[in-house]
Design a protein around this motif. Structure first.
Motif, short mmCIF file in Angstrom:
data_model
loop_
_atom_site.label_atom_id
_atom_site.label_comp_id
_atom_site.label_asym_id
_atom_site.label_seq_id
_atom_site.Cartn_x
_atom_site.Cartn_y
_atom_site.Cartn_z
N LEU A 13 0.49 -0.49 -0.19
CA LEU A 13 0.10 -0.38 0.09
C LEU A 13 0.18 1.15 0.01
O LEU A 13 0.13 2.16 -0.51
N CYS A 14 2.22 1.07 0.96
CA CYS A 14 2.32 2.69 0.94
C CYS A 14 3.60 2.48 -0.95
O CYS A 14 3.95 3.79 -0.66
N LEU A 15 3.34 1.69 -0.95
CA LEU A 15 5.27 1.55 -2.61
C LEU A 15 3.83 2.11 -3.98
O LEU A 15 4.25 1.90 -5.04
N PRO A 123 8.01 9.15 5.74
CA PRO A 123 8.51 9.14 6.87
C PRO A 123 9.52 7.74 7.06
O PRO A 123 10.57 7.75 7.69
N ASN A 124 8.71 6.33 6.91
CA ASN A 124 10.01 5.56 6.38
C ASN A 124 10.57 5.11 4.68
O ASN A 124 10.64 4.07 5.34
N GLY A 125 10.21 5.72 4.55
CA GLY A 125 11.04 5.40 3.23
C GLY A 125 10.63 6.24 2.06
O GLY A 125 10.27 7.29 1.77
N GLN A 126 11.70 5.73 0.73
CA GLN A 126 11.26 7.03 -0.49
C GLN A 126 12.49 6.05 -1.15
O GLN A 126 12.32 5.08 -1.38
N GLY A 127 11.92 6.84 -2.94
CA GLY A 127 12.26 6.18 -3.54
C GLY A 127 11.49 6.62 -5.05
O GLY A 127 11.24 7.95 -4.89
N GLU A 128 11.58 5.77 -6.24
CA GLU A 128 11.23 6.21 -7.39
C GLU A 128 10.50 4.70 -8.16
O GLU A 128 10.63 3.90 -7.91
N GLY A 129 9.80 5.60 -9.41
CA GLY A 129 9.14 4.26 -9.71
C GLY A 129 8.77 5.01 -11.55
O GLY A 129 8.80 6.05 -11.66
N GLU A 130 7.64 3.86 -11.93
CA GLU A 130 7.44 4.71 -13.12
C GLU A 130 5.97 3.56 -13.60
O GLU A 130 6.13 2.94 -12.73
N THR A 131 5.10 4.10 -14.10
CA THR A 131 3.39 3.08 -14.37
C THR A 131 3.72 3.98 -16.03
O THR A 131 3.82 5.19 -16.76
N ARG A 132 3.35 2.56 -16.67
CA ARG A 132 3.06 2.62 -17.77
C ARG A 132 1.51 2.30 -17.73
O ARG A 132 1.28 1.52 -17.36
N PHE A 133 1.17 2.75 -19.11
CA PHE A 133 -0.70 2.75 -19.46
C PHE A 133 -0.76 2.07 -20.62
O PHE A 133 0.21 2.34 -21.76
N VAL A 134 -1.25 0.74 -20.17
CA VAL A 134 -1.42 -0.12 -21.32
C VAL A 134 -2.40 0.05 -22.71
O VAL A 134 -2.50 -0.23 -23.79
N SER A 135 -2.96 0.19 -21.05
CA SER A 135 -5.07 1.03 -22.55
C SER A 135 -5.68 1.75 -21.09
O SER A 135 -5.23 1.86 -19.89
N ASP A 136 -7.18 1.93 -21.43
CA ASP A 136 -7.63 2.72 -20.74
C ASP A 136 -8.49 1.79 -19.45
O ASP A 136 -8.92 2.57 -18.42
N LYS A 137 -7.66 0.47 -19.59
CA LYS A 137 -8.33 -0.16 -18.24
C LYS A 137 -6.85 -0.89 -18.08
O LYS A 137 -7.72 -1.93 -17.43
N ALA A 138 -6.00 -0.17 -18.19
CA ALA A 138 -4.66 -1.34 -17.40
C ALA A 138 -3.76 -0.36 -17.71
O ALA A 138 -3.49 0.42 -18.25
N PHE A 139 -3.00 -0.51 -15.93
CA PHE A 139 -1.14 -0.16 -16.29
C PHE A 139 -0.61 -0.66 -15.38
O PHE A 139 -1.33 -2.01 -14.57
N THR A 140 0.42 -0.71 -15.71
CA THR A 140 1.45 -1.50 -14.81
C THR A 140 2.78 -0.52 -13.93
O THR A 140 2.56 0.27 -14.45
N SER A 141 3.04 -0.96 -12.45
CA SER A 141 3.63 -0.03 -11.93
C SER A 141 4.95 -1.09 -11.76
O SER A 141 4.51 -1.77 -11.56
#
Length: 171
Positions: A13-15, A123-141
């Motif tokens: 949930l946090c990530l 407060p207990n973490g940090q980082g980076e990422g990316e989200t790819r939008f596959v379609s209007d009904k799906a994405f990955t992160s």
């Protein structure tokens, strides 16, 4: 709460990325699942395994967990957690996927129709990422960072379930 369930679920949930969203994803009920998570180089159970473990909790513990999630605008789904995204949130590209009281902040660093990159700080973490939008009904992160001083990574998939969120309210 059962420790084997709580830490990986809390981590997932946090990530969850600081998604706003592409302008053309569907509003409604979305299910986010992850079967690839690591903390400190150790694999942690995927969402489906955690959901199975939760089914084995005593009823009062399961109910407590479900109530805690519902207060954050999250419910358990078939293969992951479910959130409601309103049309207004999607149009405003403002989709908060964590409790506003968590102390987390997010910044989208690059944005195109298909790919968003972001960084987050909690407060207990940090980082980076990316989200790819596959379609209007799906994405990955994909998210990489540190959580409680340990390296963490997660890959997640999101799928649109239905336009009707039922009793679940957008955050």
């Amino acid at each position: 709460m059962h420790r084997g369930v709580s830490k990986p679920l809390f981590l997932s949930l946090c990530l969850l990325p600081a998604l706003a969203s592409a302008l053309d994803i569907q509003p409604g009920l979305w299910e986010i699942s992850s079967n690839t998570m690591q903390v400190g180089g150790q694999a942690v159970p995927g969402m489906e395994q955690m959901l199975e473990q939760m089914k084995n909790l005593p009823p009062e513990q399961r109910q407590m967990m479900e109530q805690m999630l519902a207060q954050q605008g999250v419910q358990l789904g078939d293969k992951g957690v479910r959130i409601c995204m309103s049309e207004a949130q999607i149009k405003a590209q403002q989709i908060p996927l964590q409790d506003p009281e968590s102390g987390c902040s997010n910044e989208v660093t690059e944005r195109s129709d298909e790919l968003w990159t972001f960084r987050f700080s909690c407060p207990n973490g940090q980082g980076e990422g990316e989200t790819r939008f596959v379609s209007d009904k799906a994405f990955t992160s994909t998210v990489n960072g540190t959580f409680d001083g340990q390296s963490s990574s997660m890959q997640s998939q999101a799928r649109w379930v239905t336009a009707d969120c039922g009793t679940l309210q957008p955050q």
